[in-house]
Each structure stands twice: as C-alpha cells, then as structure tokens.
Write a protein that holds these residues in place. Structure first.
Motif, short mmCIF file in Angstrom:
data_model
loop_
_atom_site.label_atom_id
_atom_site.label_comp_id
_atom_site.label_asym_id
_atom_site.label_seq_id
_atom_site.Cartn_x
_atom_site.Cartn_y
_atom_site.Cartn_z
N GLU A 135 0.83 -1.20 0.00
CA GLU A 135 0.00 0.00 0.00
C GLU A 135 0.87 1.26 0.00
N ILE A 136 1.89 1.28 0.84
CA ILE A 136 2.77 2.45 0.93
C ILE A 136 3.52 2.64 -0.38
N LEU A 137 4.05 1.56 -0.93
CA LEU A 137 4.80 1.64 -2.19
C LEU A 137 3.90 2.11 -3.32
N THR A 138 2.68 1.60 -3.38
CA THR A 138 1.73 2.03 -4.41
C THR A 138 1.48 3.53 -4.30
N GLN A 139 1.29 4.02 -3.08
CA GLN A 139 1.05 5.45 -2.86
C GLN A 139 2.27 6.28 -3.28
N VAL A 140 3.47 5.85 -2.91
CA VAL A 140 4.68 6.58 -3.26
C VAL A 140 4.85 6.65 -4.78
N LEU A 141 4.63 5.52 -5.45
CA LEU A 141 4.74 5.50 -6.91
C LEU A 141 3.72 6.42 -7.56
N GLU A 142 2.48 6.38 -7.08
CA GLU A 142 1.44 7.24 -7.64
C GLU A 142 1.77 8.71 -7.44
N GLU A 143 2.30 9.06 -6.26
CA GLU A 143 2.68 10.45 -6.01
C GLU A 143 3.80 10.90 -6.94
N ALA A 144 4.62 9.96 -7.39
CA ALA A 144 5.71 10.28 -8.32
C ALA A 144 5.25 10.20 -9.77
N GLY A 145 3.99 9.85 -9.99
CA GLY A 145 3.45 9.81 -11.35
C GLY A 145 3.54 8.44 -12.01
N TYR A 146 3.71 7.39 -11.23
CA TYR A 146 3.83 6.03 -11.77
C TYR A 146 2.72 5.15 -11.20
N GLN A 147 2.48 4.05 -11.86
CA GLN A 147 1.48 3.08 -11.42
C GLN A 147 2.17 1.84 -10.89
N LYS A 148 1.40 1.00 -10.24
CA LYS A 148 1.92 -0.24 -9.67
C LYS A 148 2.52 -1.13 -10.76
N ASP A 149 1.98 -1.06 -11.97
CA ASP A 149 2.48 -1.92 -13.05
C ASP A 149 3.55 -1.22 -13.91
#
Length: 175
Positions: A135-149
């Motif tokens: 969950e934390i990693l997904t949020q960090v990636l999204e904040e940086a403009g990236y998706q889980k995939d």
C-alpha cells in the motif's frame, strides 16, 4: 597493483583516483588499499564476494545479499569504485545509479514493483506486513506519477530521486 601497501605506486594511486573521478583523496586511496590487502586473504589480487561477509558492518546490512550480486571478485580499482558512491564527493547521479543497481536485482536495466518490494522486505524484515508495504509503495509510486504496473528505468530513478538530499556517506578513516 600488488598485494601490499608498499607496492602501491604514485602512478597507481593517480590512476585509481582518476578512475573513481576524484571521489577519494590520495591518502584515502592508500588507506583503502591497506584495507583491500587485509580482505584479500589469499593474496590473489581480488576479493571474492563471500569475503565481504567477514566485514561486520557489511554482513549486518539488510541489503548485504543484494549487494553481493554487485561485488563478485573485485580487484582494487573495482573495490574503490564500488566504495566511491559512499564518498561525500560522489555526485548525485553516481548515488542514484548505485541505488538503481540495488533495486535492479536481475540486472535487466528495469525495476518493477516486485523488485522494489523485495528490497523493502530485505530492509524491514518482519517489522511491517507485506500488504502494508504494498500500500505504501503504491502510494509513493502514484505520487511520483507512476502506477503499480510501471516498469522503471534509470532515467525514472533520476527523475524521482534527482532533487532529493541523499545521505549515503561513510567516513573513510585515513591511516
């Protein structure tokens, strides 16, 4: 370059200094050579990766097994180059390239969500449930403009970490 500190010539020191882009002073290189010779127990001119596990600070590092993939059979120049990222004189780009290599465990030039999660697990051990890490990693990636995939390459790491204040420094004592 020989296996005793008396065999390190001024030319050798300058060559290593240039190879490592002046991240170490000549005195630091001499000191590192002395340490290299201590680790080169078989006097063969390189340090096998398993010898690094004999260094308490290294063996206790939760990322030691990931780092071992980067360390197999280092000669003196490679040893200093590996350590140069921890010099206060190392560039931000050098530090980010190193971090990318830690996450790129299969050395394919790409980092996936799973790759990052694997390193996070190594760093946190059993202190954080995997679902919470995801969950934390997904949020960090999204904040940086990236998706889980998303599949990240070095330039993505540069973009994400380029403005950060990375403190990856080790005090290299000069003998």
């Amino acid at each position: 370059m020989g296996n005793s500190s008396s065999m390190l010539t001024q030319y050798d020191i300058e060559e290593v200094q240039k190879y490592c882009e002046d991240t170490f002073t000549q005195q630091e290189i001499v000191s590192l050579y002395s340490r290299f010779c201590q680790l080169d127990r078989k006097n063969c001119g390189f340090i096998p990766s398993d010898e690094f596990l004999s260094i308490p600070e290294f063996s206790l590092n939760p990322l030691s097994h990931s780092l071992l993939n980067m360390l197999d059979g280092l000669n003196f120049k490679e040893f200093v180059a590996f350590l140069s990222v921890f010099s206060p004189r190392a560039t931000m780009q050098h530090k980010i390239e190193f971090i990318f290599k830690v996450y790129d465990t299969d050395c394919n030039g790409k980092v996936t969500f799973r790759d990052i999660l694997r390193v996070l697990k190594d760093m946190t051990g059993q202190f954080m449930p995997e679902k919470q890490m995801e969950e934390i990693l997904t949020q960090v990636l999204e904040e940086a403009g990236y998706q889980k995939d998303s599949v990240l390459v070095l330039s993505d790491f540069m973009k994400i970490l380029g403005d950060s204040d990375l403190k990856m420094e080790v005090d290299f004592h000069v003998d």
